[in-house]
Scaffold this motif. Structure first.
Motif, PDB file in Angstrom:
ATOM      1  N   ARG A 282       2.003   1.985  -7.996  1.00  0.00           N
ATOM      2  CA  ARG A 282       1.339   3.189  -7.492  1.00  0.00           C
ATOM      3  C   ARG A 282       0.700   2.936  -6.132  1.00  0.00           C
ATOM      4  O   ARG A 282       0.721   3.793  -5.257  1.00  0.00           O
ATOM      5  N   THR A 283       0.134   1.745  -5.972  1.00  0.00           N
ATOM      6  CA  THR A 283      -0.547   1.429  -4.716  1.00  0.00           C
ATOM      7  C   THR A 283       0.272   0.534  -3.806  1.00  0.00           C
ATOM      8  O   THR A 283       0.009   0.442  -2.605  1.00  0.00           O
TER       9      THR A 283
ATOM     10  N   ASN B  70       1.595  -3.549  -8.263  1.00  0.00           N
ATOM     11  CA  ASN B  70       1.159  -2.215  -8.663  1.00  0.00           C
ATOM     12  C   ASN B  70       2.038  -1.203  -7.938  1.00  0.00           C
ATOM     13  O   ASN B  70       1.967  -1.075  -6.718  1.00  0.00           O
TER      14      ASN B  70
ATOM     15  N   GLU C 181       0.249  -2.696  -4.069  1.00  0.00           N
ATOM     16  CA  GLU C 181      -0.455  -3.966  -3.927  1.00  0.00           C
ATOM     17  C   GLU C 181       0.153  -5.036  -4.835  1.00  0.00           C
ATOM     18  O   GLU C 181       0.509  -4.774  -5.987  1.00  0.00           O
TER      19      GLU C 181
ATOM     20  N   GLU D  11       3.642   1.478 -14.449  1.00  0.00           N
ATOM     21  CA  GLU D  11       2.761   1.426 -13.287  1.00  0.00           C
ATOM     22  C   GLU D  11       2.882   0.109 -12.528  1.00  0.00           C
ATOM     23  O   GLU D  11       2.506   0.036 -11.359  1.00  0.00           O
TER      24      GLU D  11
ATOM     25  N   GLY E 297       0.791  -1.211   0.000  1.00  0.00           N
ATOM     26  CA  GLY E 297       0.000   0.000   0.000  1.00  0.00           C
ATOM     27  C   GLY E 297       0.829   1.268   0.000  1.00  0.00           C
ATOM     28  O   GLY E 297       0.294   2.353  -0.169  1.00  0.00           O
ATOM     29  N   GLU E 298       2.161   1.142   0.169  1.00  0.00           N
ATOM     30  CA  GLU E 298       3.003   2.344   0.172  1.00  0.00           C
ATOM     31  C   GLU E 298       3.344   2.729  -1.263  1.00  0.00           C
ATOM     32  O   GLU E 298       3.960   1.962  -1.992  1.00  0.00           O
ATOM     33  N   PRO E 299       2.960   3.920  -1.710  1.00  0.00           N
ATOM     34  CA  PRO E 299       3.306   4.350  -3.068  1.00  0.00           C
ATOM     35  C   PRO E 299       4.786   4.674  -3.161  1.00  0.00           C
ATOM     36  O   PRO E 299       5.446   4.975  -2.161  1.00  0.00           O
TER      37      PRO E 299
END
Length: 394
Positions: A174-175, A172, A177, A155, A100-102
């Motif tokens: 960006r997220t 991902n 995940e 991304e 969850g850390e971008p």
């Protein structure tokens, strides 16, 4: 693994990682201690996954020959037995980036390793850093990961897990995940818009299937029945190119509906490792006649085929061909006849110059162009290097 010769140089690789290498291994003897003339190289404690054993032999008069054995070790599943809880392992030097850390993805390098400094980790993990070697982050921590690839939009990072059932998943960026696609393959390619992956399913010749899967788990068979070698490659014009057996290994172009065109039908030699140019107008490939290889290019409509190099290279497992972002140059791993390991060569399509960019660094592993095409990042001897595209400023 036994080879009859006077001298044997060997190398054991897992993906692009060199696990062991040497020369003049043990001599085979019979029960009375007499030498049989065979050499063998024993390896212990190999984990599950795909391996390549590369051997080059030289006889008494100096004749040389080489061969490659690709093999897979399956994971043995042992029933779980209740045990006392284990003492937690020491926290690694670099903690994993929390889910969850971008992340700031501007001009980053992704790589795999199981060692940083003197610390050896249990798994081959994904790491991220900037070109100066700073801001190092560990992205994974729970399995062996190999073959990371940036998506075209940057991304996501896709990667394969090793073991009895190799799978492709993505992170991902960006997220943060992990997106479990669970694609059962190590041979795949991103679509130009980064929303789909084309991959090869099945290892039995004439039973290969070319699949297309999106990020939501939707999967369809694009073409079945072809005997495909290596990975597919997806062009900006939405066509997929593969090396597949028709009567021999040819270049087969497939559209989004599964309709195919054999671009090299009735032409001599074997074609492999096809890669689309950035504009989708040309395809670079490796071409074999007799026992030697060279690099060539062909237009997407099957015209203007020409060789860019002499056929003076030996086949090397994991050979890579990569276009520069502007499409004016091609970098490839080449193993000249009579050498043990590959170098990075850079072909200038306008001048025809074929430069050995790592002539002082035999045994280079995987590599990648920088986004502006001015530099190439590569691994050599377990370390990561950056050089100018002409081989200077290493």
């Amino acid at each position: 693994l036994i080879v009859t010769s006077t001298t044997l140089y060997f190398k054991l690789k897992k993906g692009n990682l060199v696990l062991d290498e040497g020369s003049n291994p043990q001599k085979e003897t019979d029960e009375w201690g007499r030498e049989s003339g065979n050499f063998f190289a024993p390896f212990d404690n190999l984990l599950s996954g795909n391996y390549a054993f590369i051997a080059q032999a030289k006889d008494e008069v100096g004749n040389t020959s080489s061969n490659t054995l690709e093999f897979r070790i399956e994971e043995v599943v042992v029933p779980e037995v209740p045990t006392e809880p284990e003492t937690p392992a020491e926290e690694p030097i670099l903690p994993e980036v929390p889910i969850g850390e971008p992340l700031n993805l501007s001009n980053k390098i992704v790589f795999i390793s199981n060692k940083l400094g003197e610390t050896v980790y249990e798994y081959f993990s994904l790491f991220l850093m900037d070109p100066e070697g700073n801001n190092l982050k560990r992205l994974t921590n729970y399995n062996d990961f190999i073959r990371p690839k940036w998506s075209p939009t940057d991304e996501r990072i896709s990667f394969s897990t090793t073991g009895r059932d190799s799978r492709v998943n993505t992170r991902n960026m960006r997220t943060g995940e992990i997106e479990p696609l669970n694609l059962g393959t190590e041979d795949y390619s991103w679509s130009p818009d980064g929303t789909q992956i084309a991959y090869i399913a099945g290892r039995n010749y004439k039973r290969n299937e070319i699949h297309v899967a999106d990020m939501y788990g939707n999967d369809r068979i694009l073409r079945e029945g072809l005997s495909v070698i290596g990975s597919p490659d997806w062009s900006v014009n939405n066509r997929i190119i593969v090396s597949a057996v028709v009567k021999k290994f040819d270049l087969v172009s497939i559209d989004n509906a599964g309709k195919e065109v054999n671009l090299t039908e009735n032409r001599e030699g074997f074609y492999s490792e096809p890669k689309w140019s950035p504009d989708g107008r040309r395809i670079a490939f490796m071409h074999q006649l007799d026992d030697s290889y060279g690099i060539g290019v062909i237009d997407s409509d099957s015209t203007n085929e020409r060789m860019l190099t002499e056929r003076t290279y030996e086949y090397y497992p994991g050979t890579e061909i990569k276009w520069s972002p502007d499409g004016r140059r091609i970098a490839f791993l080449g193993k000249p006849d009579g050498t043990y390991d590959p170098y990075i060569y850079v072909l200038d399509l306008n001048s025809g110059e074929n430069r050995n960019a790592t002539e002082d660094m035999e045994g280079v592993g995987s590599f990648s162009w920088s986004p502006d095409g001015r530099e190439i990042v590569y691994d050599w001897g377990g370390d990561i290097f950056i050089m100018n595209s002409d081989g200077s400023n290493k």
